[in-house]
Every structure is written in structure tokens, then in C-alpha cells.
Scaffold this active site. Sequence first.
Site, PDB file in Angstrom:
ATOM      1  NE  ARG A 225      -2.177  16.902   0.774  1.00 47.16           N
ATOM      2  CZ  ARG A 225      -2.575  17.580  -0.301  1.00 47.16           C
ATOM      3  NH1 ARG A 225      -3.367  17.012  -1.193  1.00 47.16           N
ATOM      4  NH2 ARG A 225      -2.196  18.832  -0.486  1.00 47.16           N
TER       5      ARG A 225
ATOM      6  CG  ASP B 266      -1.709  19.866  -4.079  1.00 48.58           C
ATOM      7  OD1 ASP B 266      -2.690  19.850  -4.857  1.00 48.58           O
ATOM      8  OD2 ASP B 266      -1.632  19.179  -3.059  1.00 48.58           O
TER       9      ASP B 266
ATOM     10  CD  GLU C 116       2.832 -14.632  -5.777  1.00 49.21           C
ATOM     11  OE1 GLU C 116       2.671 -14.005  -6.838  1.00 49.21           O
ATOM     12  OE2 GLU C 116       3.827 -14.497  -5.045  1.00 49.21           O
TER      13      GLU C 116
ATOM     14  N   PRO D  92      -1.460  -4.776  -7.627  1.00 48.22           N
ATOM     15  CG  PRO D  92       0.296  -6.289  -7.955  1.00 48.22           C
ATOM     16  CD  PRO D  92      -0.762  -5.894  -6.974  1.00 48.22           C
TER      17      PRO D  92
HETATM   18  O1  97T Z   1       2.261  -5.091  -5.222  1.00 52.76           O
HETATM   19  C1  97T Z   1       1.177  -5.103  -4.423  1.00 52.76           C
HETATM   20  C2  97T Z   1       0.949  -6.190  -3.591  1.00 52.76           C
HETATM   21  C3  97T Z   1      -0.171  -6.205  -2.777  1.00 52.76           C
HETATM   22  C4  97T Z   1      -1.054  -5.145  -2.776  1.00 52.76           C
HETATM   23  C5  97T Z   1      -0.823  -4.038  -3.594  1.00 52.76           C
HETATM   24  C6  97T Z   1       0.294  -4.002  -4.426  1.00 52.76           C
HETATM   25  C7  97T Z   1       0.501  -2.833  -5.294  1.00 52.76           C
HETATM   26  O2  97T Z   1      -0.367  -1.794  -5.325  1.00 52.76           O
HETATM   27  N1  97T Z   1       0.056  -0.894  -6.215  1.00 52.76           N
HETATM   28  C8  97T Z   1       1.186  -1.306  -6.756  1.00 52.76           C
HETATM   29  C9  97T Z   1       1.505  -2.551  -6.188  1.00 52.76           C
END
Ligand code: 97T
Length: 290
Positions: free
Chosen positions: A174, A189, A132, A105
Site C-alpha cells: 500500500r 494514518d 520449529e 517469532p
Molecule cells: O510464529 C511464526 C512461525 C513461523 C514464521 C513466523 C512466525 C511469527 O512471525 N511473527 C510472529 C510469529
Amino acid sequence: MRVDIITIFPDYFGTTAKGAGPLGVSLIGKAAARGDLDFRLHDLRRWATDVHHTVDDTPFGGGPGMVMKPDVWGTALDDVLTGDGTVTAPSAPSAPLARLIVPTPSGTPFTQGLAAAYAAEKRLVFACGRYEGIDSRVVADARSAMAVDEVSIGDYVLAGGEVAVCVILEAVCRLLPGVLGNEQSAADDSFGGGTGEAGDPMRGLLEGPVYTRPRSWRGREVPPVLLSGDHQAIARWRRDEALRRTAAVRPDLVSQIISGTPGGAAMLDARDRTVLAEAGFPVDGESMAH
Ligand code: 97T
């Protein structure tokens, strides 16, 4: 293209016909069956050294949750990158012709542009974190040997990287030659299939509404212009609708065209400016609505 995925849930991906999952069905599954895509799933726990196959530990400095161990990830990546994924004695780091992608994230946003860049690679390696996250030294260490991208698929939190890998792979696969049945739809697209071609008049806009038969359905008619046979009028109508939809749901993309792209505002003709002004985007005015 060869794709290695390191995860504690290799079964999740379903690359076999038996346990069909996200990578075993549809276009990706067919490409894998043809051999255009070579998926290799690796269970991270194979590289755990204790009897419980532990892959995580408590975070230094305290805090909630668990952090994935650097030693387990380090040997996993060494083995997958230098060999065929089988466990070997510690090998000298080679120069792998692969890009390592770590969904997180806190990564840079995954975009169609990145999908196109990944589609040009011979080999991708995905590291799926859980808990985590992965001890930060793993990515730092990998960067000394190869290109490493920490990428986010959006502003929300998942339980692990597995779903993010599926999202990225679907966007990438794709774009591979031969994977998509209709080659044209990738170029047509939203976001232009990632090519970002300068001449594409719809570049940066969302697609407008689409229709098929019947002409009348539950009292709802297909817009007459689409039945007119006037290709110029159809193209103009589609652009109007694309501008309206983009202004309504993604004002950030319109702002990007107007002021974020060099020469972006010059891509807009008089009709575009009228449509955008009606949608609250005075392109030349002193005041901007967004
Ligand atoms: O929230 C995550 C947890 C682990 C690996 C990736 C993510 C994530 O990737 N993009 C948004 C959230």
C-alpha cells in the site's frame, strides 16, 4: 516490484483471479493485475530430493517438532535468486538485488519503518518456515550474498510464516506508488505511513475516533467541533483525542515520545502536556506514571 515467495503452501496466497486469496484481491490483487507487482510463488518441495519430497528432519540436540532442512532451502534460494525460479544446475552465486525476509517469532519487530524500507526495494524474497523453524545455517549462508531480515509480526506464535508474509506485503504494497487509491491516506494514518517525517505533528501517535454521516445515529451525536468548520479547532481536537487514545492503549508510545525520541518532549506544546497529564503522563514532573 518483484516478490518471490518460497513456501510449502503456494496455494494459500491466492495470487490468481481463479483462486483469489490474500494476494489476489483488493489493492494488492489490482496492482498485480496491472503488473506493478510481480508475484512468483515457489513450492519448496520442488527442491526436495527424495521420493517423499521431505523438507524437514528431527532437531539435533533433541526437542519437540521438526526443523526444515538446510539443503532443500539452500538450493531453493540459489535457484530463485539467480534465475527465474526454475530448477537449474547449481549456479555460481551472483549478487542478487534482492532482500531476503524470513518471518520468525524470534526476529526483530516488523514496523512501519521497515515497511517503507521494503517498499523502496526492487525485489523481495520471502522464505516461509514451518515446523520449529529453518536450520539456522540457511540464514547465515544467505547473509554472505544478500541482505537478510529475520522479522516478527508480533509476540505470538503462528504455525508458519505464510500469514506473516501476507501481513508484511499488505503493509509494503500500500506504500507503492499507484497501489493505494487515495495517496493521502497512506501519509495521514497512524505512524505517518512510515515516512517518519520530522514535521508531522501526529508522528508516533495513534489515530483518534472518526465519523461520517449521519450526524445522529442511534442517539449518538458526532462531536460538534467536527461540524464547526473551524479547521484549527478540529486539528486541536484530533490531536487531543490522539494523545488520549495513545496514552490509554499504548503508554509505551507516549513514553517513547517523551523520553525516547531526541527532542521528543519538545514536540509537545502546553495543551499536549495538559492532556497527557490528565491521562497520567506528567511530562515535566518529577514522577512519571509509566
Ligand atoms: O510464529 C511464526 C512461525 C513461523 C514464521 C513466523 C512466525 C511469527 O512471525 N511473527 C510472529 C510469529
